[in-house]
Design an enzyme around this catalytic site. Structure first.
Site, mmCIF file in Angstrom:
data_model
loop_
_atom_site.group_PDB
_atom_site.id
_atom_site.type_symbol
_atom_site.label_atom_id
_atom_site.label_comp_id
_atom_site.label_asym_id
_atom_site.label_seq_id
_atom_site.Cartn_x
_atom_site.Cartn_y
_atom_site.Cartn_z
ATOM 1 N N GLU A 86 -10.497 -2.200 4.414
ATOM 2 C CA GLU A 86 -9.148 -1.682 4.674
ATOM 3 C C GLU A 86 -8.977 -0.319 4.010
ATOM 4 O O GLU A 86 -9.743 0.059 3.113
ATOM 5 C CB GLU A 86 -8.095 -2.641 4.081
ATOM 6 N N ASP B 177 0.778 -1.254 0.000
ATOM 7 C CA ASP B 177 0.000 0.000 0.000
ATOM 8 C C ASP B 177 0.810 1.304 0.000
ATOM 9 O O ASP B 177 1.775 1.431 0.757
ATOM 10 C CB ASP B 177 -0.851 0.102 1.278
HETATM 11 C C1 FRU Z 1 -3.969 -3.518 2.769
HETATM 12 C C2 FRU Z 1 -3.346 -3.967 4.079
HETATM 13 C C3 FRU Z 1 -3.687 -2.997 5.170
HETATM 14 C C4 FRU Z 1 -2.578 -3.201 6.152
HETATM 15 C C5 FRU Z 1 -1.397 -3.451 5.229
HETATM 16 C C6 FRU Z 1 -0.381 -4.398 5.790
HETATM 17 O O1 FRU Z 1 -3.335 -4.027 1.644
HETATM 18 O O2 FRU Z 1 -3.778 -5.276 4.373
HETATM 19 O O3 FRU Z 1 -4.967 -3.182 5.725
HETATM 20 O O4 FRU Z 1 -2.372 -2.084 6.975
HETATM 21 O O5 FRU Z 1 -1.926 -3.959 4.026
HETATM 22 O O6 FRU Z 1 0.749 -4.442 4.977
#
Ligand code: FRU
Length: 489
Positions: free
Chosen positions: A201, A22
Protein backbone atom coordinates in the site's frame (compact mmCIF):
# COMPACT_ATOMS: atom_id res chain seq x y z
CA UNK A 1 -11.22 23.69 20.56
CA UNK A 2 -9.50 22.34 23.61
CA UNK A 3 -7.42 19.34 22.55
CA UNK A 4 -7.10 18.56 26.24
CA UNK A 5 -8.64 15.09 26.45
CA UNK A 6 -6.66 12.26 28.02
CA UNK A 7 -4.03 10.97 25.55
CA UNK A 8 -4.61 13.89 23.15
CA UNK A 9 -1.28 14.64 21.37
CA UNK A 10 -0.04 18.16 22.11
CA UNK A 11 2.50 18.61 19.31
CA UNK A 12 1.34 16.06 16.75
CA UNK A 13 -1.53 16.50 14.33
CA UNK A 14 -4.78 14.78 15.25
CA UNK A 15 -8.27 15.64 14.01
CA UNK A 16 -10.49 17.60 16.34
CA UNK A 17 -13.00 14.75 16.21
CA UNK A 18 -13.36 11.27 14.78
CA UNK A 19 -11.22 8.91 12.79
CA UNK A 20 -7.94 9.58 10.94
CA UNK A 21 -5.63 7.25 9.02
CA UNK A 22 -3.14 7.78 6.17
CA UNK A 23 -1.71 11.18 5.25
CA UNK A 24 -2.89 12.07 1.73
CA UNK A 25 -2.29 14.79 -0.83
CA UNK A 26 0.80 16.23 0.83
CA UNK A 27 1.68 19.31 -1.19
CA UNK A 28 3.19 22.76 -0.60
CA UNK A 29 1.50 25.60 -2.43
CA UNK A 30 1.66 29.39 -2.00
CA UNK A 31 3.14 29.32 1.48
CA UNK A 32 1.08 26.47 2.91
CA UNK A 33 1.83 22.86 3.64
CA UNK A 34 -1.33 20.88 2.98
CA UNK A 35 -2.08 17.76 4.96
CA UNK A 36 -5.08 15.82 3.73
CA UNK A 37 -5.88 12.53 5.40
CA UNK A 38 -8.13 9.52 5.42
CA UNK A 39 -11.02 10.57 7.61
CA UNK A 40 -14.39 9.30 8.79
CA UNK A 41 -16.26 12.43 9.87
CA UNK A 42 -19.09 10.60 11.63
CA UNK A 43 -17.29 8.01 13.71
CA UNK A 44 -14.08 7.29 15.57
CA UNK A 45 -13.61 3.98 13.77
CA UNK A 46 -12.75 3.44 10.08
CA UNK A 47 -15.66 3.72 7.63
CA UNK A 48 -16.58 5.47 4.36
CA UNK A 49 -13.46 7.46 3.66
CA UNK A 50 -13.32 11.21 3.04
CA UNK A 51 -10.26 13.45 2.75
CA UNK A 52 -9.92 15.54 5.88
CA UNK A 53 -7.81 18.67 5.51
CA UNK A 54 -5.39 20.78 7.53
CA UNK A 55 -2.86 23.46 6.59
CA UNK A 56 0.30 24.78 8.18
CA UNK A 57 2.87 27.46 7.38
CA UNK A 58 5.59 25.92 9.55
CA UNK A 59 4.86 22.14 9.67
CA UNK A 60 4.29 22.54 13.41
CA UNK A 61 1.03 24.47 13.92
CA UNK A 62 -1.95 23.13 11.99
CA UNK A 63 -5.32 24.60 11.19
CA UNK A 64 -8.07 22.10 10.49
CA UNK A 65 -10.20 23.06 7.49
CA UNK A 66 -13.50 21.65 6.22
CA UNK A 67 -13.47 18.23 4.58
CA UNK A 68 -11.94 18.42 1.11
CA UNK A 69 -13.29 15.34 -0.67
CA UNK A 70 -16.54 13.47 -0.02
CA UNK A 71 -17.56 10.07 -1.35
CA UNK A 72 -19.59 10.32 -4.57
CA UNK A 73 -21.21 7.97 -7.12
CA UNK A 74 -17.76 6.47 -7.88
CA UNK A 75 -17.23 5.43 -4.27
CA UNK A 76 -15.33 6.38 -1.12
CA UNK A 77 -12.15 8.44 -1.32
CA UNK A 78 -9.15 6.30 -0.47
CA UNK A 79 -5.53 7.36 -0.27
CA UNK A 80 -3.66 9.33 -2.90
CA UNK A 81 -1.51 12.35 -3.55
CA UNK A 82 -1.69 15.93 -4.79
CA UNK A 83 0.49 17.99 -7.10
CA UNK A 84 0.66 21.55 -8.36
CA UNK A 85 -0.15 21.54 -12.07
CA UNK A 86 2.20 24.44 -12.88
CA UNK A 87 1.86 24.15 -16.63
CA UNK A 88 -1.85 23.45 -16.69
CA UNK A 89 -1.21 20.12 -18.33
CA UNK A 90 -4.74 19.10 -17.34
CA UNK A 91 -6.41 22.18 -18.79
CA UNK A 92 -8.30 22.60 -15.49
CA UNK A 93 -6.86 26.04 -14.74
CA UNK A 94 -7.34 28.17 -17.88
CA UNK A 95 -3.60 28.43 -18.43
CA UNK A 96 -2.88 29.20 -14.76
CA UNK A 97 -1.94 26.73 -12.05
CA UNK A 98 -3.74 24.92 -9.26
CA UNK A 99 -3.87 21.77 -7.19
CA UNK A 100 -4.79 18.35 -8.56
CA UNK A 101 -5.56 15.45 -6.24
CA UNK A 102 -5.01 11.95 -7.62
CA UNK A 103 -6.69 9.34 -5.44
CA UNK A 104 -8.38 5.97 -5.33
CA UNK A 105 -12.13 5.64 -5.66
CA UNK A 106 -13.25 2.62 -3.66
CA UNK A 107 -16.59 1.49 -5.03
CA UNK A 108 -18.67 -1.01 -3.08
CA UNK A 109 -21.89 -0.53 -5.11
CA UNK A 110 -20.73 -2.76 -7.96
CA UNK A 111 -23.05 -5.13 -9.85
CA UNK A 112 -21.33 -8.25 -8.48
CA UNK A 113 -20.90 -6.77 -5.01
CA UNK A 114 -17.09 -7.10 -5.19
CA UNK A 115 -15.43 -3.78 -4.28
CA UNK A 116 -13.58 -2.12 -7.16
CA UNK A 117 -10.75 0.36 -6.97
CA UNK A 118 -9.83 2.88 -9.65
CA UNK A 119 -7.89 6.15 -9.82
CA UNK A 120 -9.58 9.53 -10.08
CA UNK A 121 -8.88 13.26 -10.09
CA UNK A 122 -10.23 16.32 -8.31
CA UNK A 123 -8.93 19.86 -8.68
CA UNK A 124 -8.88 23.13 -6.80
CA UNK A 125 -8.18 26.63 -8.08
CA UNK A 126 -8.49 28.25 -4.64
CA UNK A 127 -5.55 26.86 -2.65
CA UNK A 128 -7.32 23.65 -1.72
CA UNK A 129 -10.38 25.28 -0.13
CA UNK A 130 -12.92 23.90 -2.59
CA UNK A 131 -12.60 20.95 -4.94
CA UNK A 132 -14.25 19.84 -8.17
CA UNK A 133 -14.45 16.19 -9.13
CA UNK A 134 -13.18 15.64 -12.68
CA UNK A 135 -16.15 14.65 -14.80
CA UNK A 136 -14.17 11.94 -16.62
CA UNK A 137 -13.48 9.93 -13.45
CA UNK A 138 -12.07 7.38 -13.06
CA UNK A 139 -8.98 8.04 -15.18
CA UNK A 140 -7.33 4.69 -14.53
CA UNK A 141 -9.02 1.31 -14.17
CA UNK A 142 -7.96 -2.29 -14.27
CA UNK A 143 -9.95 -5.49 -14.06
CA UNK A 144 -7.21 -7.76 -12.75
CA UNK A 145 -6.47 -6.39 -9.31
CA UNK A 146 -8.79 -6.24 -6.34
CA UNK A 147 -6.20 -4.16 -4.46
CA UNK A 148 -5.33 -1.38 -6.87
CA UNK A 149 -4.75 1.85 -5.03
CA UNK A 150 -2.91 4.76 -3.42
CA UNK A 151 -1.52 6.63 -6.46
CA UNK A 152 1.45 8.86 -5.72
CA UNK A 153 2.21 11.23 -8.56
CA UNK A 154 5.47 13.10 -9.17
CA UNK A 155 6.66 15.39 -11.94
CA UNK A 156 9.37 13.55 -13.91
CA UNK A 157 11.70 16.45 -14.70
CA UNK A 158 13.92 14.60 -17.12
CA UNK A 159 11.10 13.42 -19.35
CA UNK A 160 8.80 16.38 -18.66
CA UNK A 161 5.79 14.26 -17.84
CA UNK A 162 3.97 12.90 -14.82
CA UNK A 163 4.92 9.61 -13.20
CA UNK A 164 2.74 7.54 -10.89
CA UNK A 165 3.50 4.70 -8.51
CA UNK A 166 0.51 2.58 -7.60
CA UNK A 167 0.09 -0.40 -5.27
CA UNK A 168 -1.46 -3.48 -6.89
CA UNK A 169 -1.70 -6.60 -4.74
CA UNK A 170 1.91 -7.14 -3.68
CA UNK A 171 3.52 -5.20 -6.54
CA UNK A 172 4.16 -1.59 -7.48
CA UNK A 173 3.03 -0.44 -10.92
CA UNK A 174 4.82 2.46 -12.65
CA UNK A 175 2.71 4.61 -14.95
CA UNK A 176 3.36 7.86 -16.81
CA UNK A 177 1.19 10.56 -18.33
CA UNK A 178 1.43 13.88 -20.19
CA UNK A 179 -1.66 15.37 -18.52
CA UNK A 180 -2.66 13.36 -15.40
CA UNK A 181 -5.68 12.11 -17.37
CA UNK A 182 -4.22 9.60 -19.84
CA UNK A 183 -1.92 7.02 -18.26
CA UNK A 184 0.44 4.41 -19.77
CA UNK A 185 1.79 1.45 -17.84
CA UNK A 186 5.61 1.41 -17.81
CA UNK A 187 6.50 -1.54 -15.64
CA UNK A 188 5.81 -3.64 -12.59
CA UNK A 189 8.15 -4.04 -9.61
CA UNK A 190 8.37 -6.30 -6.61
CA UNK A 191 7.40 -9.88 -7.49
CA UNK A 192 10.37 -11.24 -5.56
CA UNK A 193 11.72 -8.16 -3.80
CA UNK A 194 11.53 -7.07 -0.18
CA UNK A 195 8.92 -8.14 2.33
CA UNK A 196 5.68 -9.79 1.24
CA UNK A 197 4.23 -10.12 4.71
CA UNK A 198 1.09 -8.28 3.63
CA UNK A 199 -0.68 -6.36 0.88
CA UNK A 200 1.40 -3.50 -0.53
CA UNK A 201 0.00 0.00 0.00
CA UNK A 202 0.85 3.70 -0.16
CA UNK A 203 4.00 3.80 -2.32
CA UNK A 204 6.15 6.88 -2.81
CA UNK A 205 9.04 7.55 -5.19
CA UNK A 206 11.65 10.31 -5.06
CA UNK A 207 15.30 11.01 -5.71
CA UNK A 208 17.71 12.13 -2.99
CA UNK A 209 21.38 13.09 -2.98
CA UNK A 210 23.65 10.71 -1.03
CA UNK A 211 25.24 12.59 1.89
CA UNK A 212 28.99 12.72 1.63
CA UNK A 213 29.18 11.47 -1.95
CA UNK A 214 29.21 14.54 -4.10
CA UNK A 215 27.14 14.35 -7.23
CA UNK A 216 25.63 10.98 -6.38
CA UNK A 217 21.92 10.49 -5.99
CA UNK A 218 19.63 7.45 -5.69
CA UNK A 219 15.90 6.86 -5.98
CA UNK A 220 13.91 5.74 -2.96
CA UNK A 221 10.73 3.67 -3.28
CA UNK A 222 8.67 3.55 -0.09
CA UNK A 223 6.13 0.73 0.25
CA UNK A 224 3.87 0.18 3.24
CA UNK A 225 2.79 -3.38 3.91
CA UNK A 226 -0.50 -4.27 5.52
CA UNK A 227 -0.88 -6.44 8.61
CA UNK A 228 -0.59 -10.18 8.57
CA UNK A 229 -2.61 -11.95 11.26
CA UNK A 230 0.21 -14.35 11.97
CA UNK A 231 2.76 -11.65 12.76
CA UNK A 232 2.78 -9.58 15.94
CA UNK A 233 4.31 -6.59 14.12
CA UNK A 234 1.16 -5.63 12.28
CA UNK A 235 1.52 -3.09 9.50
CA UNK A 236 5.00 -1.77 8.64
CA UNK A 237 6.78 0.32 6.07
CA UNK A 238 9.69 -0.87 3.95
CA UNK A 239 11.77 1.00 1.40
CA UNK A 240 13.97 0.20 -1.57
CA UNK A 241 16.98 2.16 -2.87
CA UNK A 242 17.74 2.02 -6.56
CA UNK A 243 17.51 3.59 -9.98
CA UNK A 244 14.46 4.83 -11.87
CA UNK A 245 14.57 5.69 -15.58
CA UNK A 246 11.06 6.98 -16.10
CA UNK A 247 9.73 3.51 -16.87
CA UNK A 248 11.09 1.03 -14.37
CA UNK A 249 12.78 0.78 -10.99
CA UNK A 250 15.90 -1.34 -10.44
CA UNK A 251 16.73 -2.29 -6.85
CA UNK A 252 20.34 -1.67 -5.73
CA UNK A 253 20.09 -4.35 -3.05
CA UNK A 254 19.67 -8.11 -3.21
CA UNK A 255 15.97 -8.98 -3.73
CA UNK A 256 15.71 -10.59 -0.28
CA UNK A 257 17.04 -7.50 1.51
CA UNK A 258 14.30 -5.88 3.58
CA UNK A 259 14.88 -2.29 4.71
CA UNK A 260 12.49 -1.00 7.38
CA UNK A 261 11.78 2.68 7.52
CA UNK A 262 10.99 2.56 11.23
CA UNK A 263 11.71 -0.07 13.87
CA UNK A 264 8.82 0.92 16.11
CA UNK A 265 5.29 -0.30 15.73
CA UNK A 266 3.49 2.92 14.87
CA UNK A 267 4.62 4.54 11.67
CA UNK A 268 2.51 3.52 8.70
CA UNK A 269 1.43 4.74 5.26
CA UNK A 270 3.92 7.61 5.37
CA UNK A 271 4.66 9.59 2.22
CA UNK A 272 6.39 12.86 1.29
CA UNK A 273 5.39 16.39 0.34
CA UNK A 274 5.24 17.40 -3.29
CA UNK A 275 6.35 20.79 -4.60
CA UNK A 276 8.45 21.90 -1.63
CA UNK A 277 10.20 24.99 -3.07
CA UNK A 278 13.61 24.31 -4.60
CA UNK A 279 15.32 26.89 -2.36
CA UNK A 280 14.16 24.81 0.62
CA UNK A 281 14.99 21.54 -1.11
CA UNK A 282 13.99 19.22 1.72
CA UNK A 283 12.22 15.89 1.20
CA UNK A 284 9.60 16.03 3.96
CA UNK A 285 7.79 12.97 5.27
CA UNK A 286 4.90 12.32 7.62
CA UNK A 287 3.35 8.99 8.61
CA UNK A 288 0.22 7.79 10.31
CA UNK A 289 1.36 7.07 13.88
CA UNK A 290 -0.59 3.87 14.16
CA UNK A 291 -0.86 0.23 13.24
CA UNK A 292 -3.79 -1.52 11.58
CA UNK A 293 -3.47 -4.31 14.17
CA UNK A 294 -5.15 -2.18 16.80
CA UNK A 295 -5.88 1.17 15.13
CA UNK A 296 -9.65 0.87 15.60
CA UNK A 297 -9.26 -0.07 19.27
CA UNK A 298 -7.09 2.71 20.69
CA UNK A 299 -8.28 3.91 24.10
CA UNK A 300 -9.08 7.47 23.00
CA UNK A 301 -12.47 9.08 23.16
CA UNK A 302 -14.05 11.29 20.52
CA UNK A 303 -11.13 11.16 18.12
CA UNK A 304 -8.80 8.38 17.01
CA UNK A 305 -5.45 8.57 15.23
CA UNK A 306 -2.55 11.00 14.88
CA UNK A 307 0.36 11.72 12.56
CA UNK A 308 4.06 11.25 13.33
CA UNK A 309 6.27 14.30 13.61
CA UNK A 310 7.14 15.69 10.19
CA UNK A 311 10.60 14.44 9.26
CA UNK A 312 13.28 15.38 6.78
CA UNK A 313 14.55 12.41 4.79
CA UNK A 314 18.09 11.94 3.55
CA UNK A 315 20.34 9.20 2.21
CA UNK A 316 23.58 8.20 3.88
CA UNK A 317 26.30 5.84 2.70
CA UNK A 318 26.72 3.18 5.40
CA UNK A 319 28.92 0.07 5.39
CA UNK A 320 25.97 -2.05 4.17
CA UNK A 321 24.97 0.39 1.46
CA UNK A 322 22.99 3.57 0.96
CA UNK A 323 20.32 3.92 3.66
CA UNK A 324 17.52 6.29 4.53
CA UNK A 325 17.76 8.59 7.50
CA UNK A 326 14.98 10.62 9.13
CA UNK A 327 15.34 13.68 11.31
CA UNK A 328 12.58 15.72 12.92
CA UNK A 329 12.17 19.01 11.04
CA UNK A 330 14.10 21.95 12.48
CA UNK A 331 10.91 24.01 12.86
CA UNK A 332 10.03 21.91 15.93
CA UNK A 333 12.76 23.67 17.93
CA UNK A 334 10.37 26.61 18.24
CA UNK A 335 8.38 24.57 20.78
CA UNK A 336 11.28 24.14 23.20
CA UNK A 337 11.25 25.42 26.77
CA UNK A 338 14.61 24.54 28.35
CA UNK A 339 14.34 22.43 31.52
CA UNK A 340 17.75 20.93 32.12
CA UNK A 341 21.22 20.98 30.64
CA UNK A 342 24.20 18.99 31.91
CA UNK A 343 27.43 17.50 30.70
CA UNK A 344 30.29 15.26 31.85
CA UNK A 345 28.41 13.57 34.66
CA UNK A 346 29.03 9.98 35.68
CA UNK A 347 26.08 7.84 36.74
CA UNK A 348 26.66 4.60 38.61
CA UNK A 349 24.19 1.75 38.73
CA UNK A 350 22.20 2.12 41.95
CA UNK A 351 22.72 5.90 42.17
CA UNK A 352 19.60 7.92 42.82
CA UNK A 353 17.75 9.24 39.79
CA UNK A 354 19.48 12.43 38.70
CA UNK A 355 16.38 13.43 36.74
CA UNK A 356 14.04 13.26 39.71
CA UNK A 357 13.27 16.97 39.48
CA UNK A 358 12.35 16.82 35.81
CA UNK A 359 8.66 16.31 35.24
CA UNK A 360 6.61 16.67 32.14
CA UNK A 361 4.27 14.99 29.73
CA UNK A 362 5.58 16.67 26.56
CA UNK A 363 9.36 16.53 26.43
CA UNK A 364 12.31 16.46 24.09
CA UNK A 365 15.53 14.79 25.25
CA UNK A 366 18.84 15.17 23.48
CA UNK A 367 21.47 12.86 24.97
CA UNK A 368 25.01 11.72 24.31
CA UNK A 369 25.91 8.88 26.62
CA UNK A 370 29.31 7.18 26.85
CA UNK A 371 28.95 3.50 27.66
CA UNK A 372 32.30 3.17 29.48
CA UNK A 373 31.94 -0.61 29.63
CA UNK A 374 28.45 -0.55 31.16
CA UNK A 375 26.14 -3.25 29.78
CA UNK A 376 23.40 -0.76 29.13
CA UNK A 377 21.29 2.15 30.26
CA UNK A 378 17.84 3.50 29.78
CA UNK A 379 15.40 6.33 30.13
CA UNK A 380 12.20 5.48 31.91
CA UNK A 381 9.27 7.76 31.07
CA UNK A 382 5.89 8.24 32.69
CA UNK A 383 6.43 6.10 35.73
CA UNK A 384 8.35 4.69 38.62
CA UNK A 385 8.71 1.40 40.45
CA UNK A 386 8.50 -0.85 37.40
CA UNK A 387 5.86 1.25 35.67
CA UNK A 388 6.60 3.35 32.61
CA UNK A 389 7.98 3.16 29.10
CA UNK A 390 11.65 2.28 28.77
CA UNK A 391 13.86 3.53 25.98
CA UNK A 392 16.92 1.44 26.55
CA UNK A 393 20.24 0.41 25.12
CA UNK A 394 21.71 -3.09 25.49
CA UNK A 395 25.45 -2.90 24.79
CA UNK A 396 26.00 -6.69 24.53
CA UNK A 397 23.56 -6.88 21.61
CA UNK A 398 24.24 -3.34 20.28
CA UNK A 399 20.48 -2.97 20.51
CA UNK A 400 18.27 0.08 20.99
CA UNK A 401 14.77 -0.74 22.17
CA UNK A 402 11.45 0.51 23.41
CA UNK A 403 9.75 -1.55 26.08
CA UNK A 404 6.11 -0.57 26.41
CA UNK A 405 5.00 -3.63 28.39
CA UNK A 406 4.36 -1.49 31.48
CA UNK A 407 3.67 1.74 29.66
CA UNK A 408 0.03 2.16 30.63
CA UNK A 409 -3.23 1.08 29.02
CA UNK A 410 -2.56 -1.89 26.75
CA UNK A 411 -5.48 -4.25 27.21
CA UNK A 412 -7.23 -3.15 24.00
CA UNK A 413 -5.13 -5.62 21.96
CA UNK A 414 -2.97 -8.58 22.98
CA UNK A 415 -0.10 -7.62 20.65
CA UNK A 416 0.17 -4.04 21.92
CA UNK A 417 2.23 -4.89 24.99
CA UNK A 418 5.74 -5.57 23.68
CA UNK A 419 9.41 -4.75 23.51
CA UNK A 420 11.10 -4.19 20.17
CA UNK A 421 14.09 -2.43 18.70
CA UNK A 422 16.96 -2.41 16.25
CA UNK A 423 20.70 -2.73 15.99
CA UNK A 424 22.56 0.46 16.84
CA UNK A 425 26.33 0.60 16.92
CA UNK A 426 27.95 3.11 19.28
CA UNK A 427 30.07 5.86 17.69
CA UNK A 428 33.37 6.05 19.64
CA UNK A 429 31.63 4.30 22.54
CA UNK A 430 28.89 6.97 22.54
CA UNK A 431 25.15 6.56 21.97
CA UNK A 432 23.36 9.65 20.69
CA UNK A 433 19.61 9.85 21.08
CA UNK A 434 16.90 12.38 20.36
CA UNK A 435 13.59 11.49 21.96
CA UNK A 436 10.19 13.19 21.63
CA UNK A 437 7.57 12.38 24.24
CA UNK A 438 3.94 13.39 23.74
CA UNK A 439 0.81 12.40 25.68
CA UNK A 440 0.45 9.14 23.77
CA UNK A 441 3.65 8.59 21.81
CA UNK A 442 7.43 8.34 21.86
CA UNK A 443 9.71 8.88 18.86
CA UNK A 444 13.39 8.00 19.12
CA UNK A 445 15.96 9.15 16.54
CA UNK A 446 19.40 7.52 16.86
CA UNK A 447 22.49 6.91 14.80
CA UNK A 448 22.11 10.22 12.99
CA UNK A 449 18.52 9.33 12.07
CA UNK A 450 19.35 5.92 10.55
CA UNK A 451 17.63 4.10 13.43
CA UNK A 452 14.17 5.39 14.28
CA UNK A 453 11.57 3.95 16.65
CA UNK A 454 8.04 5.35 16.71
CA UNK A 455 5.57 4.01 19.23
CA UNK A 456 2.26 4.83 20.80
CA UNK A 457 1.90 4.51 24.57
CA UNK A 458 -1.08 5.32 26.78
CA UNK A 459 0.31 6.24 30.20
CA UNK A 460 -1.60 7.44 33.23
CA UNK A 461 -1.53 11.25 32.78
CA UNK A 462 -0.56 11.64 36.44
CA UNK A 463 2.76 9.87 35.79
CA UNK A 464 5.14 12.54 34.59
CA UNK A 465 8.40 11.24 36.05
CA UNK A 466 11.59 10.79 34.07
CA UNK A 467 14.51 8.59 35.05
CA UNK A 468 17.94 7.82 33.62
CA UNK A 469 19.63 4.68 34.87
CA UNK A 470 22.72 2.54 34.24
CA UNK A 471 22.21 -1.22 34.39
CA UNK A 472 25.57 -2.03 36.00
CA UNK A 473 28.89 -0.24 36.29
CA UNK A 474 28.68 3.37 35.20
CA UNK A 475 27.90 5.49 32.18
CA UNK A 476 28.95 9.04 31.45
CA UNK A 477 26.56 11.71 30.32
CA UNK A 478 28.63 13.58 27.73
CA UNK A 479 25.76 15.98 27.24
CA UNK A 480 22.08 16.01 28.08
CA UNK A 481 19.47 18.61 27.23
CA UNK A 482 15.85 18.29 28.22
CA UNK A 483 13.15 20.63 26.98
CA UNK A 484 9.48 20.92 27.72
CA UNK A 485 7.54 21.25 24.47
CA UNK A 486 4.75 23.78 24.12
CA UNK A 487 1.39 22.64 22.87
CA UNK A 488 0.65 23.50 19.25
CA UNK A 489 -3.09 23.84 19.96
C1 FRU B 1 -3.49 2.16 4.12
C2 FRU B 1 -4.84 2.01 3.44
C3 FRU B 1 -4.72 2.36 1.99
C4 FRU B 1 -6.12 2.75 1.63
C5 FRU B 1 -6.58 3.45 2.90
C6 FRU B 1 -8.04 3.28 3.19
O1 FRU B 1 -3.57 2.35 5.49
O2 FRU B 1 -5.30 0.69 3.64
O3 FRU B 1 -4.20 1.32 1.18
O4 FRU B 1 -6.18 3.60 0.51
O5 FRU B 1 -5.80 2.92 3.95
O6 FRU B 1 -8.42 4.08 4.26
Amino acid sequence: KSYSETFRPQFHYSPEANWLNDPNGLVWYEGEYHLFYQHHPHSSVWGPMHWGHAVSRDLVHWEELPIALHPDHNGAIFSGSAVVDWRDTTGFFNGGSGLVAVFTHHDTQTPGGEPRQSQSLAYSADKGRTWTMYEGNPVLEDDQHVDYRDPKVIWDEERERWAMVLAAGQRILFYHSPDLIHWSLGSEFGASEGSHDGVWECPDLFRLPVDGRSGESRWVLIVSIGPNDELAEGSRTQYFVGEYDGVSFVNDNAPETVLWLDHGRDNYAGVTWSDVPAQDGRRLFIGWMNNWKYANLLPTEGWRGAMTLPRELGLVACEEGVRLRQLPVGELEALREPKLQMDHTVIKAGDGNILQDVHGSTLEIEAEIRLSGAPGFGFRLHGSGGQGTVIGYDAARSYLFIDRRNAGVSDFHSDFSCEHGAELKPEDDIIKLRIFIDHSSVEVFAGGGCVVLTDQVFPDPAHQELELYANEGSIEIMSLSIYGLKSIW
